[in-house]
Scaffold this active site. Structure first.
Site, PDB file in Angstrom:
ATOM      1  N   GLU A 198       1.121  -1.441   0.339  1.00  0.00           N
ATOM      2  CA  GLU A 198       0.214  -0.046   0.321  1.00  0.00           C
ATOM      3  C   GLU A 198       0.503   1.370   0.079  1.00  0.00           C
ATOM      4  O   GLU A 198       0.568   2.171   0.920  1.00  0.00           O
ATOM      5  CB  GLU A 198      -0.842   0.414   1.204  1.00  0.00           C
ATOM      6  CG  GLU A 198      -2.619  -1.009   1.532  1.00  0.00           C
ATOM      7  CD  GLU A 198      -2.915  -1.058   2.290  1.00  0.00           C
ATOM      8  OE1 GLU A 198      -4.074  -1.185   2.249  1.00  0.00           O
ATOM      9  OE2 GLU A 198      -2.550  -0.756   3.397  1.00  0.00           O
TER      10      GLU A 198
HETATM   11  C1  TNX Z   1      -4.609  -3.730   4.831  1.00  0.00           C
HETATM   12  S1  TNX Z   1      -2.830  -5.991   4.162  1.00  0.00           S
HETATM   13  C2  TNX Z   1      -3.282  -2.849   5.696  1.00  0.00           C
HETATM   14  C3  TNX Z   1      -2.983  -3.578   6.688  1.00  0.00           C
HETATM   15  C4  TNX Z   1      -4.381  -2.621   7.450  1.00  0.00           C
HETATM   16  C5  TNX Z   1      -5.150  -3.914   6.812  1.00  0.00           C
HETATM   17  C6  TNX Z   1      -6.607  -4.095   7.486  1.00  0.00           C
HETATM   18  C7  TNX Z   1      -1.809  -5.247   3.816  1.00  0.00           C
HETATM   19  C8  TNX Z   1      -0.437  -5.169   3.403  1.00  0.00           C
HETATM   20  N1  TNX Z   1      -1.897  -3.424   4.747  1.00  0.00           N
HETATM   21  O1  TNX Z   1      -2.261  -1.922   6.511  1.00  0.00           O
HETATM   22  O2  TNX Z   1      -3.999  -2.587   8.530  1.00  0.00           O
HETATM   23  O3  TNX Z   1      -5.831  -3.723   5.557  1.00  0.00           O
HETATM   24  O4  TNX Z   1      -7.703  -5.208   7.185  1.00  0.00           O
END
Ligand code: TNX
Length: 538
Positions: free
Chosen positions: A356
């Site tokens: 992300e």
């Molecule tokens: C996505 S999954 C994220 C996290 C969040 C999560 C909440 C991922 C690699 N990153 O930063 O905590 O969703 O469900």
């Protein structure tokens, strides 16, 4: 008239059916409860051959260490289980005696890694394995065959049904992730979790040690990371961090339970807690105004002024942060962090995040992730990264953790790298069970227990081969999870579904059987005071 005839016929059929069910349940009862417990082991063993009669476990039962090596650790774990559940420890006995538990570590048996055989007859329980981890898992199986707690009716003798269990895992990596960055959890909470997971033969615990809201591991060469970056959490609580000594304590505790700790430092996004600690790392990112504040450095005992730091962040929105790629200090920072963590991590993996990165251009992301992998390799470790890492050139042996995109997994496979499966729609342990669940999120899906159980890592990426799969991991993100009881509520009975997917052969798994077994484990969890979700699906 015709109608009455039909009704009578139906009635007769029904009566007959009831009679049949009645007989079946009587014969089941005759088998006695203990036999049922023999068939409630989670994860489901490879092979169970029922025998005749029982082994009587009582205070006169002895232990024989028949094996080659030092089994002090496994012996202590067995004694501890017996003491907690039956109220007594067992004496050691001479070889040749009967009424014994015989632990036989025998390399020349050539059993697979983690494999064990448990042979129970009227005279002894014989544990055989070629590895100490196999012995450990046999002991966990025994633990599930005896009562959880004696407080509720101390037994002096417990009948364990005779039979043979031959058991070994499908996947080498069976894991859970705990996000200690969004909310911090104390060492004791982590230890409790390790005990709970290892009972289900889960052998990796991934700790998400840094994120926008908190930095949770002491880095001696960059002390403000914890002093400032560790001083808060989601919602503005006091946060916290592990000293390197705390971390080593967790690692050792896990190691004794044959569990590997996988530390994660999430980069280059999810780094705001570092940017709030050291302005030199901050390219000038904009922290969401709501839920943010500039750290009071004086109050935290820091004299040095630093006008470039970002604000501390206590919200849950993601994707706004990144470190400064143009600054050489960034690379010194990344190397120092990876070096220090490698030094206190005996396990093979360092997780470097990579997810992300919404404010990072691909041309910055790719060289950065490659550089981070170089550092991990330099310090003798294997890098794990969230599936986006596959955009970069992956070092051979490194692992992509599938959480959302099949095309990312495919890119990793095309580079010859393995996948660790954590599909958000199936096994994100922070997803709410349904719309009535009070904690958790639901951006990926509602994940009921059957959703968490009814999937297979071979089905998610077209054409994947078994040897391309490292294993399965269930992440528990903790934006909304604040204490041990909430952790338990979100993971039980889903992490046990994961344990079965990762350990048991597909042909040995069945939702009907799992449901039946879980009710048995509900009783164990009640005895142990574990807070679990009572699913309407079970
Ligand atoms: C996505 S999954 C994220 C996290 C969040 C999560 C909440 C991922 C690699 N990153 O930063 O905590 O969703 O469900």
């Amino acid at each position: 008239m015709r109608h009455t005839y039909k009704t009578m016929k139906n009635l007769l059929l029904l009566t007959f059916a009831y009679l049949l069910i009645g007989f079946a349940s009587i014969s089941c009862k005759e088998n006695n409860e203990n036999i049922l417990s023999f068939h409630a082991i989670i994860p489901e063993p490879n092979e169970i051959i029922s025998g005749k009669g029982y082994f009587n476990l009582n205070p006169e039962t002895g232990i024989i260490i028949a094996g080659e090596n030092d089994l002090e650790n496994e012996l202590a774990i067995l004694q501890n289980i017996l003491k907690n559940s039956l109220g007594f420890e067992l004496p050691s006995k001479e070889s040749g005696s009967s009424n014994v538990i015989m632990i036989d570590l025998n390399k020349s048996l050539n059993l697979k890694p983690e494999e064990y055989h448990l042979v129970i007859d009227e005279n002894k329980i014989h544990i055989e394995s070629s590895s100490t981890s196999g012995i450990f898992y046999a002991i966990q199986t025994i633990d599930q065959l005896i009562p959880t707690k004696t407080g509720l009716g101390l037994v002096n003798e417990y009948k364990i049904p005779a039979g043979i269990i031959k058991d070994s895992p499908e996947y080498a990596y069976r894991g859970m992730m705990l996000d200690v960055a969004r909310h911090f959890f104390e060492v004791d909470d982590v230890k409790t979790l390790i005990d709970q997971l290892s009972n289900y033969k889960i052998n990796h615990l991934h700790l998400h040690l840094s994120d926008d809201q908190g930095w949770r591991i002491e880095i001696k060469s960059w002390p403000y990371l914890t002093q400032i970056g560790g001083s808060t959490e989601v919602g503005g609580g006091k946060g916290g961090f592990y000293t390197q000594e705390d971390y080593k304590e967790i690692v050792n505790y896990a190691m004794k339970r044959h569990m590997t700790i996988v530390p994660e430092i999430d980069m280059p996004g999810h780094t705001n807690s570092a940017l709030a600690s050291y302005g030199v790392l901050n390219p000038g990112i904009v922290v969401p105004e709501a839920n943010s504040y500039i750290a009071d450095r004086q109050k935290l005992g820091i004299k040095e002024v630093d006008s470039k730091v970002s604000a501390l962040y206590t919200g849950i929105e993601v994707g706004f942060s990144t470190i400064d790629f143009k600054n050489e200090n960034t690379y010194r920072f990344v190397e120092d962090v990876i070096r220090e963590i490698s030094e206190i991590t005996p396990g093979p993996y360092i997780h470097i995040g990579g997810d992300e990165t919404l404010v990072v251009a691909m041309e910055d992301y790719i060289p950065f992730m490659e550089k981070a992998q170089e550092f991990v390799q330099k310090y003798g470790k294997i890098a794990l990264g969230w599936d986006e890492i596959a955009h970069s050139k992956m070092t051979p042996g490194n692992i992509a953790q599938f959480w959302s995109r099949e095309e990312n997994a495919r890119m990793a496979l095309n580079q010859g790298n393995q996948i660790l499966f954590s599909p958000a729609t199936k096994i994100y342990l922070d997803m709410q069970y349904d719309s009535t669940t009070q904690i958790g999120l639901h951006w990926a899906a509602y994940v009921e227990v059957d959703d968490a159980y009814l999937w297979d890592p071979m089905e998610l990426v077209n054409g994947i081969k078994k040897e391309q799969i490292l294993g399965v991991e269930g992440p528990l993100w903790t934006e909304t999870i604040t204490n041990r009881s909430e952790i338990e509520f979100m993971i039980f009975p889903r992490v046990t579904a994961l344990a079965e997917i990762a350990w048991s052969k597909k042909e040995n798994r069945s939702w009907e059987n799992y449901k039946r077994k879980i009710t048995n484990h509900y009783k164990r969890w009640d005895d142990l005071g574990i807070n679990y979700y009572k699913s309407p699906k079970i």
